[in-house]
Enzyme design. Sequence first.
Site, mmCIF file in Angstrom:
data_model
loop_
_atom_site.group_PDB
_atom_site.id
_atom_site.type_symbol
_atom_site.label_atom_id
_atom_site.label_comp_id
_atom_site.label_asym_id
_atom_site.label_seq_id
_atom_site.Cartn_x
_atom_site.Cartn_y
_atom_site.Cartn_z
ATOM 1 N N GLY A 44 -12.599 21.365 42.450
ATOM 2 C CA GLY A 44 -13.125 22.388 43.361
ATOM 3 C C GLY A 44 -14.537 22.076 43.835
ATOM 4 N N GLU A 70 -14.142 19.798 46.607
ATOM 5 C CA GLU A 70 -13.568 20.554 47.726
ATOM 6 C C GLU A 70 -14.624 21.407 48.435
ATOM 7 O OE1 GLU A 70 -10.504 21.763 44.915
ATOM 8 O OE2 GLU A 70 -8.989 21.314 46.433
ATOM 9 N N GLU A 80 -7.574 16.758 39.383
ATOM 10 C CA GLU A 80 -6.596 17.793 39.014
ATOM 11 C C GLU A 80 -5.320 17.210 38.432
ATOM 12 O OE1 GLU A 80 -8.328 17.759 41.851
ATOM 13 O OE2 GLU A 80 -9.044 19.779 42.319
HETATM 14 N N1 CAA Z 1 -14.210 23.933 33.745
HETATM 15 C C1 CAA Z 1 -14.651 24.483 32.603
HETATM 16 N N2 CAA Z 1 -15.518 23.881 31.768
HETATM 17 C C2 CAA Z 1 -15.942 22.655 32.104
HETATM 18 C C3 CAA Z 1 -15.528 22.016 33.288
HETATM 19 C C4 CAA Z 1 -14.622 22.709 34.129
HETATM 20 N N3 CAA Z 1 -14.175 22.193 35.298
HETATM 21 N N4 CAA Z 1 -16.106 20.809 33.346
HETATM 22 C C5 CAA Z 1 -16.857 20.697 32.232
HETATM 23 N N5 CAA Z 1 -16.776 21.804 31.496
HETATM 24 C C6 CAA Z 1 -17.434 22.107 30.231
HETATM 25 C C7 CAA Z 1 -16.881 21.281 29.081
HETATM 26 O O1 CAA Z 1 -15.701 21.842 28.573
HETATM 27 C C8 CAA Z 1 -18.032 21.334 28.102
HETATM 28 O O2 CAA Z 1 -18.029 22.592 27.489
HETATM 29 P P1 CAA Z 1 -18.365 22.746 25.904
HETATM 30 O O3 CAA Z 1 -19.789 22.276 25.791
HETATM 31 O O4 CAA Z 1 -18.181 24.186 25.642
HETATM 32 O O5 CAA Z 1 -17.408 21.844 25.189
HETATM 33 C C9 CAA Z 1 -19.249 21.288 29.025
HETATM 34 O O6 CAA Z 1 -18.810 21.722 30.315
HETATM 35 C C10 CAA Z 1 -19.830 19.893 29.195
HETATM 36 O O7 CAA Z 1 -18.758 19.026 29.583
HETATM 37 P P2 CAA Z 1 -18.456 17.627 28.832
HETATM 38 O O8 CAA Z 1 -18.811 17.731 27.378
HETATM 39 O O9 CAA Z 1 -17.055 17.241 29.154
HETATM 40 O O10 CAA Z 1 -19.520 16.692 29.550
HETATM 41 P P3 CAA Z 1 -19.374 15.157 29.920
HETATM 42 O O11 CAA Z 1 -20.711 14.770 30.446
HETATM 43 O O12 CAA Z 1 -18.803 14.363 28.788
HETATM 44 O O13 CAA Z 1 -18.282 15.104 31.116
HETATM 45 C C11 CAA Z 1 -17.273 15.792 33.192
HETATM 46 C C12 CAA Z 1 -18.539 15.760 32.322
HETATM 47 C C13 CAA Z 1 -16.917 14.374 33.629
HETATM 48 C C14 CAA Z 1 -17.604 16.637 34.407
HETATM 49 C C15 CAA Z 1 -16.087 16.380 32.389
HETATM 50 O O14 CAA Z 1 -16.506 17.593 31.773
HETATM 51 C C16 CAA Z 1 -14.875 16.676 33.199
HETATM 52 O O15 CAA Z 1 -14.079 15.775 33.472
HETATM 53 N N6 CAA Z 1 -14.688 17.972 33.613
HETATM 54 C C17 CAA Z 1 -13.500 18.471 34.220
HETATM 55 C C18 CAA Z 1 -13.370 18.017 35.665
HETATM 56 C C19 CAA Z 1 -12.086 18.546 36.251
HETATM 57 O O16 CAA Z 1 -11.004 18.347 35.757
HETATM 58 N N7 CAA Z 1 -12.215 19.267 37.399
HETATM 59 C C20 CAA Z 1 -11.093 19.826 38.087
HETATM 60 C C21 CAA Z 1 -10.903 21.241 37.692
HETATM 61 S S1 CAA Z 1 -9.420 21.968 38.367
HETATM 62 C C22 CAA Z 1 -9.795 22.389 39.950
HETATM 63 O O17 CAA Z 1 -10.917 22.245 40.400
HETATM 64 C C23 CAA Z 1 -8.665 22.972 40.754
HETATM 65 C C24 CAA Z 1 -8.964 23.183 42.192
HETATM 66 O O18 CAA Z 1 -8.582 22.413 43.030
HETATM 67 C C25 CAA Z 1 -9.709 24.349 42.640
#
Ligand code: CAA
Length: 259
Positions: free
Chosen positions: A108, A111, A131
């Site tokens: 998102g 996006e 995603e």
């Molecule tokens: N939603 C909720 N929490 C999230 C998040 C997300 N999208 N991204 C990161 N966080 C949280 C983690 O769970 C973590 O929380 P805790 O400290 O409570 O464990 C905190 O933020 C820090 O994240 P990381 O420990 O993972 O930090 P990192 O530096 O190792 O990695 C990152 C950073 C690469 C951004 C990794 O967190 C990641 O891959 N995040 C998810 C990205 C993702 O999948 N985004 C797509 C979401 S779905 C979507 O967006 C649908 C749509 O089209 C609208």
Amino acid sequence: MSALVRLEVEAGIGTIRIDRPPMNALNAEIQHAFVEVCREAAERADIAAVVVYGGEKVFAAGADVKEMATMSYTDMVEHSALLQDFTRALARIPKPTVAAVTGYALGGGCEVALACDWRVCADDARLGQPEILLGIIPGAGGTQRLARLVGPARAKDIVFSGRFVDAQEALAIGLVDRVVPAADVYTAAREMVARYVGGPRFAIRAAKEAIDRGLEVDLETGLEIERQLFAGLFATKDQESGMRSFVERGPGKATFEGA
Ligand code: CAA
């Protein structure tokens, strides 16, 4: 309004600031508030252009996965419209918009950046649509806007794989428009749109609408959209003063009222 999304205005530029550390995960509260601030940015006469910014560390790591993980199919049937509405509200701001991307713009977050007219990113930024790694697809406009921006083959590579795209590749494929040192991202984004403050705002609005609406339709319909918007500008003071200035004093000297 939510404390998680603020609209700050300075020198004619509105900054939509996403502020939900650590990753600016876009939960439902942010999505609702985003629609409101975009509406305000669209309507306010003291805002000529908009920067979307998530702060020095991260733009946005996507929708809040922890919130989404609890949702059922029927929950998502109802919620999925908001997911598209909040990026649509940004895309429809009738003023120049630019995303100032630091850290991550994922899911998102990417996006949101795609819904802007331009993207400036940090040299260490990562963008992507991960995603697929959650067993879903982009749902806030990514499959459509990414394909329109970088072409279907590149969009499929990015969306099917969920891989992160670094700043240099993003620049090479047109996913971002400028890469700058991380500390300069916000300033560079402001500089990109500052030239539109004090501009002929109805002409800028018409140009954006003609290009964006035109991309949604066939060529003949797009040309008709252009024709009507073009003719309509002859009802503005800026057209009158812009052309009078050219005739009397030569090119590029007009000042505009924005009326
Ligand atoms: N939603 C909720 N929490 C999230 C998040 C997300 N999208 N991204 C990161 N966080 C949280 C983690 O769970 C973590 O929380 P805790 O400290 O409570 O464990 C905190 O933020 C820090 O994240 P990381 O420990 O993972 O930090 P990192 O530096 O190792 O990695 C990152 C950073 C690469 C951004 C990794 O967190 C990641 O891959 N995040 C998810 C990205 C993702 O999948 N985004 C797509 C979401 S779905 C979507 O967006 C649908 C749509 O089209 C609208």
